[in-house]
Design an enzyme around this catalytic site. Structure first.
Site, PDB file in Angstrom:
ATOM      1  N   TYR A  24      11.889  19.111 -20.048  1.00 53.88           N
ATOM      2  CA  TYR A  24      10.461  18.852 -19.825  1.00 53.88           C
ATOM      3  C   TYR A  24       9.632  20.101 -20.137  1.00 53.88           C
ATOM      4  O   TYR A  24       8.672  20.047 -20.907  1.00 53.88           O
ATOM      5  CB  TYR A  24      10.271  18.410 -18.380  1.00 53.88           C
ATOM      6  CG  TYR A  24       8.840  18.210 -17.956  1.00 53.88           C
ATOM      7  CD1 TYR A  24       8.086  17.160 -18.472  1.00 53.88           C
ATOM      8  CD2 TYR A  24       8.254  19.053 -17.021  1.00 53.88           C
ATOM      9  CE1 TYR A  24       6.771  16.971 -18.080  1.00 53.88           C
ATOM     10  CE2 TYR A  24       6.951  18.862 -16.605  1.00 53.88           C
ATOM     11  CZ  TYR A  24       6.208  17.823 -17.139  1.00 53.88           C
ATOM     12  OH  TYR A  24       4.913  17.634 -16.748  1.00 53.88           O
ATOM     13  N   LYS A  70       6.889  20.794 -23.285  1.00 53.60           N
ATOM     14  CA  LYS A  70       5.485  21.160 -23.042  1.00 53.60           C
ATOM     15  C   LYS A  70       5.153  22.527 -23.645  1.00 53.60           C
ATOM     16  O   LYS A  70       4.028  22.759 -24.088  1.00 53.60           O
ATOM     17  CB  LYS A  70       5.202  21.155 -21.538  1.00 53.60           C
ATOM     18  CG  LYS A  70       5.315  19.784 -20.889  1.00 53.60           C
ATOM     19  CD  LYS A  70       4.169  18.871 -21.287  1.00 53.60           C
ATOM     20  CE  LYS A  70       4.197  17.573 -20.500  1.00 53.60           C
ATOM     21  NZ  LYS A  70       3.073  16.688 -20.844  1.00 53.60           N
TER      22      LYS A  70
HETATM   23  P1  NAP Z   1       2.821   9.115 -14.782  1.00 51.51           P
HETATM   24  O1  NAP Z   1       2.199   8.658 -13.536  1.00 51.51           O
HETATM   25  O2  NAP Z   1       4.264   8.839 -15.009  1.00 51.51           O
HETATM   26  O3  NAP Z   1       1.995   8.542 -16.018  1.00 51.51           O
HETATM   27  C1  NAP Z   1       2.493   8.768 -17.307  1.00 51.51           C
HETATM   28  C2  NAP Z   1       1.626   8.023 -18.305  1.00 51.51           C
HETATM   29  O4  NAP Z   1       2.223   8.252 -19.597  1.00 51.51           O
HETATM   30  C3  NAP Z   1       1.602   6.530 -18.065  1.00 51.51           C
HETATM   31  O5  NAP Z   1       0.315   6.027 -18.311  1.00 51.51           O
HETATM   32  C4  NAP Z   1       2.585   5.993 -19.091  1.00 51.51           C
HETATM   33  O6  NAP Z   1       2.191   4.704 -19.512  1.00 51.51           O
HETATM   34  C5  NAP Z   1       2.393   6.988 -20.220  1.00 51.51           C
HETATM   35  N1  NAP Z   1       3.512   7.002 -21.155  1.00 51.51           N
HETATM   36  C6  NAP Z   1       4.806   7.348 -20.935  1.00 51.51           C
HETATM   37  N2  NAP Z   1       5.530   7.144 -22.039  1.00 51.51           N
HETATM   38  C7  NAP Z   1       4.668   6.655 -22.986  1.00 51.51           C
HETATM   39  C8  NAP Z   1       4.816   6.235 -24.325  1.00 51.51           C
HETATM   40  N3  NAP Z   1       5.998   6.278 -24.967  1.00 51.51           N
HETATM   41  N4  NAP Z   1       3.719   5.806 -24.980  1.00 51.51           N
HETATM   42  C9  NAP Z   1       2.514   5.752 -24.369  1.00 51.51           C
HETATM   43  N5  NAP Z   1       2.316   6.135 -23.107  1.00 51.51           N
HETATM   44  C10 NAP Z   1       3.394   6.569 -22.421  1.00 51.51           C
HETATM   45  O7  NAP Z   1       2.676  10.702 -14.967  1.00 51.51           O
HETATM   46  P2  NAP Z   1       1.569  11.743 -14.458  1.00 51.51           P
HETATM   47  O8  NAP Z   1       2.131  12.487 -13.330  1.00 51.51           O
HETATM   48  O9  NAP Z   1       0.249  11.069 -14.334  1.00 51.51           O
HETATM   49  O10 NAP Z   1       1.558  12.736 -15.684  1.00 51.51           O
HETATM   50  C11 NAP Z   1       0.562  12.681 -16.705  1.00 51.51           C
HETATM   51  C12 NAP Z   1       0.708  13.912 -17.561  1.00 51.51           C
HETATM   52  O11 NAP Z   1       0.521  15.075 -16.746  1.00 51.51           O
HETATM   53  C13 NAP Z   1       2.084  14.065 -18.203  1.00 51.51           C
HETATM   54  O12 NAP Z   1       1.965  14.581 -19.511  1.00 51.51           O
HETATM   55  C14 NAP Z   1       2.775  15.064 -17.301  1.00 51.51           C
HETATM   56  O13 NAP Z   1       3.789  15.775 -17.966  1.00 51.51           O
HETATM   57  C15 NAP Z   1       1.606  15.957 -16.916  1.00 51.51           C
HETATM   58  N6  NAP Z   1       1.814  16.720 -15.687  1.00 51.51           N
HETATM   59  C16 NAP Z   1       1.874  16.092 -14.475  1.00 51.51           C
HETATM   60  C17 NAP Z   1       2.047  16.843 -13.319  1.00 51.51           C
HETATM   61  C18 NAP Z   1       2.064  16.224 -11.951  1.00 51.51           C
HETATM   62  O14 NAP Z   1       2.104  16.984 -10.987  1.00 51.51           O
HETATM   63  N7  NAP Z   1       2.014  14.892 -11.826  1.00 51.51           N
HETATM   64  C19 NAP Z   1       2.192  18.237 -13.407  1.00 51.51           C
HETATM   65  C20 NAP Z   1       2.136  18.838 -14.651  1.00 51.51           C
HETATM   66  C21 NAP Z   1       1.925  18.078 -15.778  1.00 51.51           C
HETATM   67  P3  NAP Z   1       3.171   3.475 -19.897  1.00 51.51           P
HETATM   68  O15 NAP Z   1       4.425   3.617 -19.089  1.00 51.51           O
HETATM   69  O16 NAP Z   1       2.317   2.306 -19.549  1.00 51.51           O
HETATM   70  O17 NAP Z   1       3.391   3.611 -21.376  1.00 51.51           O
END
Ligand code: NAP
Length: 258
Positions: free
Chosen positions: A172, A176
């Site tokens: 991961y 990134k």
């Molecule tokens: P999440 O709740 O799992 O949401 C992930 C989103 O990505 C969903 O809308 C999912 O939609 C979409 N996705 C996954 N695979 C996909 C694909 N092949 N094509 C199109 N869409 C896809 O994750 P989150 O925590 O909100 O994270 C959002 C972003 O923030 C990510 O890039 C993550 O790495 C980053 N981030 C999050 C955190 C945290 O603390 N949560 C920290 C650092 C960075 P579908 O499944 O409907 O396709």
């Protein structure tokens, strides 16, 4: 869809008249960002794969409906960011409906924090496919449209884990890190086109649906958690940039707003 929507843009809002494409907007951070961009006046393409409720809650249609119910403009666009044809179709559909694209939030992502030695090849490849190739594909697809508008803003969602080399390595963080290199270089390439290019990561953990489903959030103390609205406010701020403003940076949600 019958061509560009001719509705009057909301007045007095910072993103009035702008069109934003949010990849990974069916739930989590992307959902909250999409709602905030719409609240700021943008027409929003709500892009992801989920069209029906599944194991993890959230669909593109529910998010788009929430925006239109609040008086905004949204289009649910099915999109798998790992598939070139799917991305091209989603971007083309957005341009057909809204007449162009000014802002990309490349937020779609998958988590895998396991150690390298116990990482199955398919997990490694999934991280690179979604988190890196997915950003490449959506970015490449929207660039001509931002250029046609005379500028715009590209934002890729990354993670503070990129800098945490003292905590080891995983697929991961590696994926990134590559995105940050991609976007920092792209900021230079696209400066003549008046396009801002930045990365944005949460300052702390956001307890999203995806985070909960991964099982990674069980030991996070409350002080290490931030609400998704912090990322949404930061994304709106970055969405307003062009190359004369903030560009070529890696930002954190809470510090950029200070
Ligand atoms: P999440 O709740 O799992 O949401 C992930 C989103 O990505 C969903 O809308 C999912 O939609 C979409 N996705 C996954 N695979 C996909 C694909 N092949 N094509 C199109 N869409 C896809 O994750 P989150 O925590 O909100 O994270 C959002 C972003 O923030 C990510 O890039 C993550 O790495 C980053 N981030 C999050 C955190 C945290 O603390 N949560 C920290 C650092 C960075 P579908 O499944 O409907 O396709």
């Amino acid at each position: 869809m019958t061509g560009p929507v001719q509705g009057k843009p909301p007045e007095g809002k910072p993103l009035a008249g702008k069109v934003a494409f949010v990849a990974g907007a069916s739930r989590g951070i992307g959902r909250t960002v999409a709602l905030a961009l719409a609240e700021a006046g943008a027409s929003v393409a709500v892009a992801a794969r989920s069209e029906q409720e599944g194991r993890v809650p959230g669909t593109i249609h529910a998010v788009a409906q929430r925006i239109t119910d609040a008086g905004g403009r949204a289009l649910a666009v099915p999109c798998d960011v790992t598939a070139e044809e799917s991305v091209e179709a989603a971007v083309a559909g957005t341009v057909k409906e809204f007449g162009g694209i000014d802002v990309l939030i490349a937020n779609a992502g998958v988590l895998w924090l396991g150690p390298v030695e116990s990482t199955p090849l398919k997990r490694w490849q999934l991280c690179l496919d979604v988190n890196l190739t997915g950003v490449f594909l959506v970015t490449r697809a929207v660039i001509p449209h931002l250029r046609a508008r005379g500028g715009g803003s590209l934002v890729a969602v990354t993670t503070g884990g990129v800098g945490m080399t003292d905590r080891g390595a995983n697929a991961y963080w590696v994926s990134k890190a590559a995105v940050e290199r991609l976007y920092l270089g792209l900021a230079v390439d696209l400066r003549p086109d008046n396009i801002a290019v930045n990365c944005l990561a949460p300052s702390r953990v956001v307890l999203t649906e995806g985070w909960a489903a991964s099982g990674a959030g069980r030991e996070i103390p409350p002080e290490a958690v931030e609400p998704p609205e912090a990322m949404a406010a930061a994304a709106v701020l970055l969405a307003r940039q062009d190359a004369s403003g903030i560009t070529g940076t890696v930002q954190r949600s809470e510090s950029i707003r200070r």
